[in-house]
Design an enzyme around this catalytic site. Structure first.
Site, PDB file in Angstrom:
ATOM      1  N   CYS A   1      -0.515  21.568  76.503  1.00  0.00           N
ATOM      2  CA  CYS A   1      -1.643  22.415  76.087  1.00  0.00           C
ATOM      3  C   CYS A   1      -2.370  22.962  77.304  1.00  0.00           C
ATOM      4  O   CYS A   1      -3.154  23.889  77.203  1.00  0.00           O
ATOM      5  CB  CYS A   1      -2.574  21.679  75.134  1.00  0.00           C
ATOM      6  SG  CYS A   1      -3.918  20.812  75.919  1.00  0.00           S
TER       7      CYS A   1
ATOM      8  N   CYS B   1     -12.615  23.879  75.293  1.00  0.00           N
ATOM      9  CA  CYS B   1     -12.786  23.051  76.495  1.00  0.00           C
ATOM     10  C   CYS B   1     -13.932  22.078  76.313  1.00  0.00           C
ATOM     11  O   CYS B   1     -13.857  20.921  76.750  1.00  0.00           O
ATOM     12  CB  CYS B   1     -13.087  23.916  77.717  1.00  0.00           C
ATOM     13  SG  CYS B   1     -11.804  25.111  78.056  1.00  0.00           S
TER      14      CYS B   1
END
Lengths: 120, 397
Positions: A34, A103
């Site tokens: 990822c 994030c």
């Protein structure tokens, strides 16, 4: 896509970056596929986070959110630290571009995982 | 701090000679080229002179084969939609061929055409980023009306076998005589124009796109070469400009600038090629000992000005931003840099593992770069990659 000055500042000079050799708990989220990996190290005393450090592989937003997370968590009790949300992190940064919101989720999850591991 | 611009595949600086050529066409010669009076005739003459230069440079038969647009994206759209709209009236399912590594202004048009119920074959590429010619040959069917393959890729610089494709299509055209549907060949030559021989007679293409801002002319001007006899449906209505193919008042300064840029390109091509080659070789030489690095694409089949480099365990956008803080501009194929968080589809199509695409950067050189810039760039890059790797959790490969 525009980053805030605050975010760039944290990216340039991240707080609490590094590892803790004798950490009481460690939490790691993400993977190479990822693209983002975050690892949080905790030093815990009387259910309080005495020290926290992070290691992150990722973009500027990933590094900056990690840095903010450690600022927010340091000195907090484990219960209070668990209450830190992704929105708290984004607020400190003065916003984050929409595609980068994941994030801040990773940062929150990394801390939660470390605390979970400690409580196990 | 002197800045270093290594992102010439994104856009180039406008050459000062181009600016000088353009300047009179803002406030001195400002007539609408469609006007019959002398003001209009002056600018009309300037446009036709640029058209002739470009036609000559591309090896076209007639300046009227050159149509000015606003950018290469518009040229690509005009080429593909132009053919699609011309032939869809036959109420048949049409078939198109393109590659997996085209620019979005080609890929997304074909995705849309697919949604409209027509067929599109997306040709695969090999590890070097070169299309599989045999697959393309096999995909041609009776209802294939257009093959669109770029001359060179924008992310990895892989040079496509456009002359071979042109040959395949030319043979197919002979077979198609007296058939209902014709077949055409379009190539997006945006990245190739500076460094490859782009001659429409040799490539045997029917349509070719490029833009000004990659060849030291300004943004906002593009070209579509349309071979005589190829009839397109225009994208817009509203005037007879550009041979009824592209209505709208001509961008006179842009066109004049493009003409000048082509003239300079023609006379300095060899010199620029040998210059960027040297810079590229120097970068490769000085980086090759870095741990966990890979150079994507095959230098022998790649544009001489372009490098695509992956660093394992250092994320591309972070590399880009840290270089930017030191005044150095490059670009990245990292997922984090794309709005969609998808890693580069070009590197993915080449079979490069995703762990490596995240750490990829593109370095694209140009006319105004120098060998002296290499050591500053390489020193910064090495330090940055080292710093980012230090910040990352220990990685297992």
């Amino acid at each position: 896509m525009q980053y805030t000055e605050k975010l760039i500042e944290h990216f340039k000079n991240p707080h609490n970056q590094g590892d803790i050799k004798d950490a009481d708990a460690v939490g790691e989220v993400g993977n190479m596929k990822c693209g983002d990996i975050m690892k949080v190290y905790l030093k815990i005393n009387n259910d309080k986070i005495d020290d926290i450090k992070f290691e992150t592989l990722g973009c500027a937003a990933a590094i900056a959110t990690s840095s903010v997370l450690t600022d927010l968590a340091k000195g907090k009790s484990l219960d209070d630290a668990l209450k830190i949300s992704k929105q708290d992190i984004v607020d400190v940064l003065g916003g984050i571009p929409a595609p980068k919101f994941h994030c801040s989720i990773l940062a929150e999850e990394a801390l939660k995982k470390a605390i979970e591991n400690y409580k196990k | 701090m002197p800045r270093i611009y290594f992102d010439n595949a994104a856009t180039t600086k406008v050459d000062s000679r181009v600016v000088d050529a353009m300047l009179p066409f803002f406030s001195d010669e400002y007539g609408n080229p469609s006007s019959i009076h002398s003001f209009g005739q002056e600018t009309s003459t300037a446009i036709e002179s640029a058209r002739e230069k470009i036609s000559g440079f591309l090896g076209a038969n007639d300046p009227q084969e050159i149509v000015f647009t606003s950018c290469a994206t518009e040229s690509n759209n005009l080429a593909i939609w132009g053919i699609f709209n011309k032939f869809k009236i036959k109420k048949k399912k049409l078939h198109f061929i393109t590659s997996k590594i085209e620019h979005p202004s080609v890929l997304q048009v074909f995705k849309k055409i697919e949604k409209l119920g027509h067929e599109v074959s997306f040709i695969e590429v090999d590890h070097d980023g070169i299309i599989k010619l045999e697959q393309l040959r096999k995909e041609i069917k009776a209802n294939t009306v257009l093959v669109s393959i770029m001359s060179a890729n924008n992310e990895v610089g892989s040079i496509q076998p456009v002359e071979e494709i042109g040959e395949i299509i030319a043979k197919e055209k002979i077979k198609r005589q007296n058939k209902e549907l014709p077949i055409f060949f379009h190539t997006d030559a945006v990245q190739a124009l500076n460094y490859l021989e782009i001659n429409v007679a040799k490539i045997k293409c029917d349509l070719l796109s490029f833009s000004g801002h990659k060849i030291y002319a300004p943004m906002g001007i593009g070209v579509l070469f349309i071979r005589k006899g190829v009839s397109l449906e225009p994208l817009m209505q509203g005037g007879s400009h550009e041979f009824n193919l592209r209505p709208g008042t001509s961008n006179v300064p842009g066109i004049v600038g493009l003409g000048k840029a082509i003239e300079i390109l023609d006379s300095e091509k060899e010199k620029t090629i040998s210059k960027v080659k040297k810079i590229k070789e120097k970068i490769i030489h000085e980086l090759k000992d870095v741990k966990d690095i890979r150079f994507n694409g095959n230098p022998d089949k790649q544009l001489p000005n372009l490098l695509n480099i992956s660093f394992y365990g250092a994320e591309g956008e972070s590399i880009l931003m840290m270089l930017d803080m030191e005044g150095i501009a490059i670009s990245t194929g990292s997922a984090c840099s794309s709005g969609a968080l998808e890693p580069s589809y070009v590197l993915t199509a080449m079979g490069i593992p995703v762990e490596w695409t995240h750490g990829s950067i593109r370095v694209s050189l140009g006319r105004f770069n120098s060998e002296q810039e290499v050591s500053t760039f390489v020193t910064s890059l090495k330090q940055i990659v080292e710093k980012l790797r230090q910040m990352a959790p220990a990685l297992k490969q």
